[in-house]
Design a protein around this motif. Structure first.
Motif, PDB file in Angstrom:
ATOM      1  N   GLU A  27      -7.156   3.908   9.903  1.00  0.00           N
ATOM      2  CA  GLU A  27      -8.353   3.696   9.085  1.00  0.00           C
ATOM      3  C   GLU A  27      -8.263   2.407   8.258  1.00  0.00           C
ATOM      4  OE1 GLU A  27     -11.146   5.582   8.786  1.00  0.00           O
ATOM      5  OE2 GLU A  27     -10.383   6.940  10.353  1.00  0.00           O
ATOM      6  N   GLN A  28      -7.028   1.911   8.021  1.00  0.00           N
ATOM      7  CA  GLN A  28      -6.852   0.756   7.150  1.00  0.00           C
ATOM      8  C   GLN A  28      -7.157  -0.533   7.897  1.00  0.00           C
ATOM      9  OE1 GLN A  28      -6.031   1.647   3.912  1.00  0.00           O
ATOM     10  NE2 GLN A  28      -6.262   3.653   4.876  1.00  0.00           N
ATOM     11  N   THR A  49      -7.743   5.141  -2.862  1.00  0.00           N
ATOM     12  CA  THR A  49      -8.756   5.693  -1.958  1.00  0.00           C
ATOM     13  C   THR A  49      -8.364   7.110  -1.577  1.00  0.00           C
ATOM     14  OG1 THR A  49      -8.724   3.482  -1.006  1.00  0.00           O
ATOM     15  CG2 THR A  49     -10.123   5.102   0.088  1.00  0.00           C
ATOM     16  N   ARG A  50      -9.350   8.002  -1.627  1.00  0.00           N
ATOM     17  CA  ARG A  50      -9.085   9.378  -1.206  1.00  0.00           C
ATOM     18  C   ARG A  50      -9.789   9.660   0.116  1.00  0.00           C
ATOM     19  NH1 ARG A  50      -7.904  13.682  -5.022  1.00  0.00           N
ATOM     20  NH2 ARG A  50      -7.121  12.748  -6.943  1.00  0.00           N
ATOM     21  N   PHE A  51      -9.069  10.329   1.009  1.00  0.00           N
ATOM     22  CA  PHE A  51      -9.670  10.805   2.253  1.00  0.00           C
ATOM     23  C   PHE A  51      -9.505  12.313   2.304  1.00  0.00           C
ATOM     24  CE2 PHE A  51      -8.462   6.486   3.564  1.00  0.00           C
ATOM     25  CZ  PHE A  51      -9.586   6.084   4.278  1.00  0.00           C
ATOM     26  N   LYS A  98      -1.995  -0.924  -4.071  1.00  0.00           N
ATOM     27  CA  LYS A  98      -3.071   0.048  -3.879  1.00  0.00           C
ATOM     28  C   LYS A  98      -2.528   1.316  -3.231  1.00  0.00           C
ATOM     29  CE  LYS A  98      -4.647  -2.186   0.357  1.00  0.00           C
ATOM     30  NZ  LYS A  98      -5.733  -2.794   1.098  1.00  0.00           N
ATOM     31  N   LEU A 150       0.957   5.330   0.697  1.00  0.00           N
ATOM     32  CA  LEU A 150       0.167   6.351   1.395  1.00  0.00           C
ATOM     33  C   LEU A 150       0.840   7.703   1.230  1.00  0.00           C
ATOM     34  CD1 LEU A 150      -1.889   7.391   3.567  1.00  0.00           C
ATOM     35  CD2 LEU A 150      -0.384   6.410   5.308  1.00  0.00           C
ATOM     36  N   VAL A 183      -3.403   5.239  -1.094  1.00  0.00           N
ATOM     37  CA  VAL A 183      -4.285   6.075  -0.282  1.00  0.00           C
ATOM     38  C   VAL A 183      -3.769   7.505  -0.336  1.00  0.00           C
ATOM     39  CG1 VAL A 183      -5.194   6.501   2.043  1.00  0.00           C
ATOM     40  CG2 VAL A 183      -4.743   4.137   1.291  1.00  0.00           C
ATOM     41  N   THR A 191       0.856  -1.186   0.000  1.00  0.00           N
ATOM     42  CA  THR A 191       0.000   0.000   0.000  1.00  0.00           C
ATOM     43  C   THR A 191       0.895   1.239   0.000  1.00  0.00           C
ATOM     44  OG1 THR A 191      -1.587  -1.208   1.344  1.00  0.00           O
ATOM     45  CG2 THR A 191      -1.875   1.188   1.219  1.00  0.00           C
ATOM     46  N   ALA A 234      -4.353   7.952   9.321  1.00  0.00           N
ATOM     47  CA  ALA A 234      -4.731   7.272   8.082  1.00  0.00           C
ATOM     48  C   ALA A 234      -4.443   5.774   8.184  1.00  0.00           C
ATOM     49  CB  ALA A 234      -3.969   7.878   6.903  1.00  0.00           C
TER      50      ALA A 234
END
Lengths: 259, 327
Positions: free
Chosen positions: A107-108, A202-204, A79, A58, A81, A56, A104
């Motif tokens: 959240e995963q 994924t967007r936050f 993936k 980030l 973020v 991942t 963040a």
């Protein structure tokens, strides 16, 4: 094995810095993955090739940072973020960024075995975020690594310490910061770039994270940005090489007094 | 109003490094009628007391513990945490070195402190302390302040002048100890391999002799090393030379790599790409030796010689030897 790479999008190192209204202008600037973070991405991919798992990526940054994430996905990450900070950039310091990264990560759904960060970013160059994040996560960290080998839970590392090399033994979970010399990052391939477009991103927004405004508010403030005085071109010495060298030694000794 | 300024001494192979004296000088500038407290970690700290006092320390904490002779993050974390809890400083300063870079951010996260790292100068502006630091490897600078809380900063070596030696100064000392349990140490150092370089650290060197693509091979660095030996200098390199495999990445100077600010920088066979210049342009005097008269390095050099480095460098070594021998 679950890998997490924290990266930052930065100015290309060949860019000149231009001030506009007292701020650094981003006009016509080329952006890249921070070179130290690129080593982190590459190493995660190599480790995944050896041990299997998922990578991942980030980042905390503005909308344009998606480009950097897509590049990392094209290299081979799985993936990504993006925590968007639109308009907040200047109000966040290293404390804020590491708090946001920590939030963040919470959240995963994944638990990460190995977290890789570049040892520093070539823009701010503060080298703080990796160790700060490790402290929040209550895991050990090893900084400026130039080699990593994983066997089961055991990790052997080599670390650059001002020219010398330190050999370190530790265990997972672990955070490392990556130094030049660790690897030679690959270029994304065309199929890699095509695939990256379909990989999950994924967007936050900061408001989506369970973190209070107070806990990300900066501890430090920037008062002024300025450019260093322009260095004036000096003199090209004249005469035969022998004469030039003699004259240089004299100037260093008598004028500049540095020897 | 007086402040408590705590300086963590930085030792390499047991010896207190220059950057500690530079940090003490910065501490004196902001301390007012408060106290500059210096913490010395590891065995044999006592031998450093006199010199630390002469250069501006008021009070010295000695944490003599063999477990602190080799740097291990967790051990240093516990020691720093203990010292900070005891002293409750207003300001903490230390070197932006292997140790400072590694443990300071963890300590900052633990105590919820801000941290301004890699500062090249610290000033009092009225009642406020401002910290100046380079960004983009010195292509620009920022002035920063703390919003609130304990102020914590790491100092870039070679930038803040030390105070003049004052042998009449003395300091009080205090021996302290902290329990460092083995099972709290999550990393183990199994070996330290010294590289074959001269042992002069690039970031602290007063003179740097640096080579680029023009050096052409690993062997090509030999004349540069000989020049460096005569000058007591460190050898550095450009990204071009490192990428070509002529030398170790540990020598790289530039925006990726090390940033250096020596009194004298001698660039041999280096063209002067922006990314390299960012790492060395704050050097006080720059000498460029390059075959190409149009090389951008000449635009920032104080003195330039257009010529083949393999001809120029050995001659320069010979001439300098004469000058140095004659004092």
């Amino acid at each position: 094995m679950n890998f997490l790479v924290c990266l930052k999008q930065t100015f290309d190192t060949e860019e000149k810095i231009v001030l506009k209204n007292g701020e650094i202008s981003e006009e016509a600037v080329e952006f890249i993955i921070n070179p130290y973070d690129e080593y982190a991405v590459e190493e995660a991919i190599r480790l995944k090739e050896l041990h299997g798992g998922e990578i991942t990526i980030l980042t905390i940054g503005p909308d344009r940072a998606e480009q950097a994430l897509r590049s990392a996905l094209a290299m081979g990450a799985d993936k990504a973020v993006l925590v968007e900070t639109e308009d907040l950039e200047d109000e966040l310091d290293e404390h804020s960024i590491s708090q946001l990264l920590y939030a963040a990560i919470q959240e995963q759904e994944d638990n990460y075995d190995l977290i890789l960060c570049g040892y520093m970013a070539v823009d701010d160059g503060s080298a703080q975020v990796g160790p700060r994040l490790a402290q929040y996560l209550q895991i050990p960290h090893v900084s400026t690594i130039t080699k990593i080998t994983i066997a089961g839970n055991e990790v052997s590392l080599e670390k650059d310490i001002e020219g010398d090399v330190e050999h370190i033994q530790t265990h997972l979970p672990l955070l490392v910061t990556t130094q030049q010399g660790l690897n030679d990052p690959r270029y994304p391939t065309i199929p890699g770039i095509m695939k990256a477009k379909r990989k999950p991103l994924t967007r936050f927004e900061i408001d989506d994270l369970s973190i209070s405004e107070q806990s990300i508010s900066a501890k430090t403030a920037q008062k002024e940005v300025f450019l260093p005085p322009q260095k004036q071109a000096g003199q090209i010495l004249k005469g035969s090489i022998k004469e030039q060298v003699t004259s240089l030694v004299e100037k260093l000794h008598k004028d500049a007094k540095v020897i | 109003m007086g402040k408590k300024v705590l300086v963590f001494a930085d030792r390499r192979d047991g010896v207190v490094r220059q950057v500690t004296y530079e940090s003490i000088a910065a501490a004196r500038l902001i301390v007012g009628d408060g106290k500059v407290i210096v913490a010395v970690l590891g065995t044999d700290g006592k031998k450093e007391v006199e010199s630390l006092a002469h250069y501006g320390a008021d009070h010295i904490l000695l944490l003599e513990d063999g477990q602190l002779d080799t740097y291990i993050t967790d051990a240093y974390f516990l020691a720093w945490q203990y010292v900070i809890d005891q002293v409750k400083p207003d300001v903490i300063l230390t070197g932006h070195t292997t140790i400072g870079k590694d443990v300071a951010p963890r300590i900052a996260a633990h105590f919820d402190f801000g941290l301004i790292s890699d500062c090249t100068s610290i000033n009092m502006v009225g009642e406020e302390i401002t910290y100046t630091r380079p960004i983009y490897a010195g292509k620009a600078f920022v002035k920063k302040t703390f919003v609130s809380g304990t102020q914590f900063s790491t100092i870039r070596p070679n930038n803040i002048p030390t105070l003049d030696l004052d042998t009449s100064r003395s300091a009080t000392t205090e021996e302290i100890s902290v329990e460092i349990k083995k099972d709290r140490l999550r990393t183990i150092v199994t070996q330290v391999v010294k590289k074959a370089t001269s042992g002069i650290d690039l970031s602290e060197a007063r003179i740097v002799v640096s080579g680029g693509r023009g050096v052409k091979s690993t062997e090509g660095f030999q004349p540069l090393q000989e020049l460096a030996d005569v000058l007591g200098a460190a050898v550095g390199a450009s990204r071009g030379a490192c990428d070509a495999g002529y030398c170790d990445y540990a020598l790289q100077i530039g925006q990726t790599g090390k940033v250096v600010t020596p009194d004298l920088y001698i660039a041999c066979g280096i063209s002067g790409a922006i990314q390299h210049v960012a790492g060395m342009s704050s050097s006080k005097v720059i000498v460029a030796i390059n075959k190409d008269p149009d090389a951008p390095i000449f635009q920032i050099a104080d003195y330039g010689i257009v010529g083949d480095l393999f001809e120029v460098v050995p001659l320069l070594t010979k001439e300098l030897k004469k000058v140095i021998q004659n004092g």
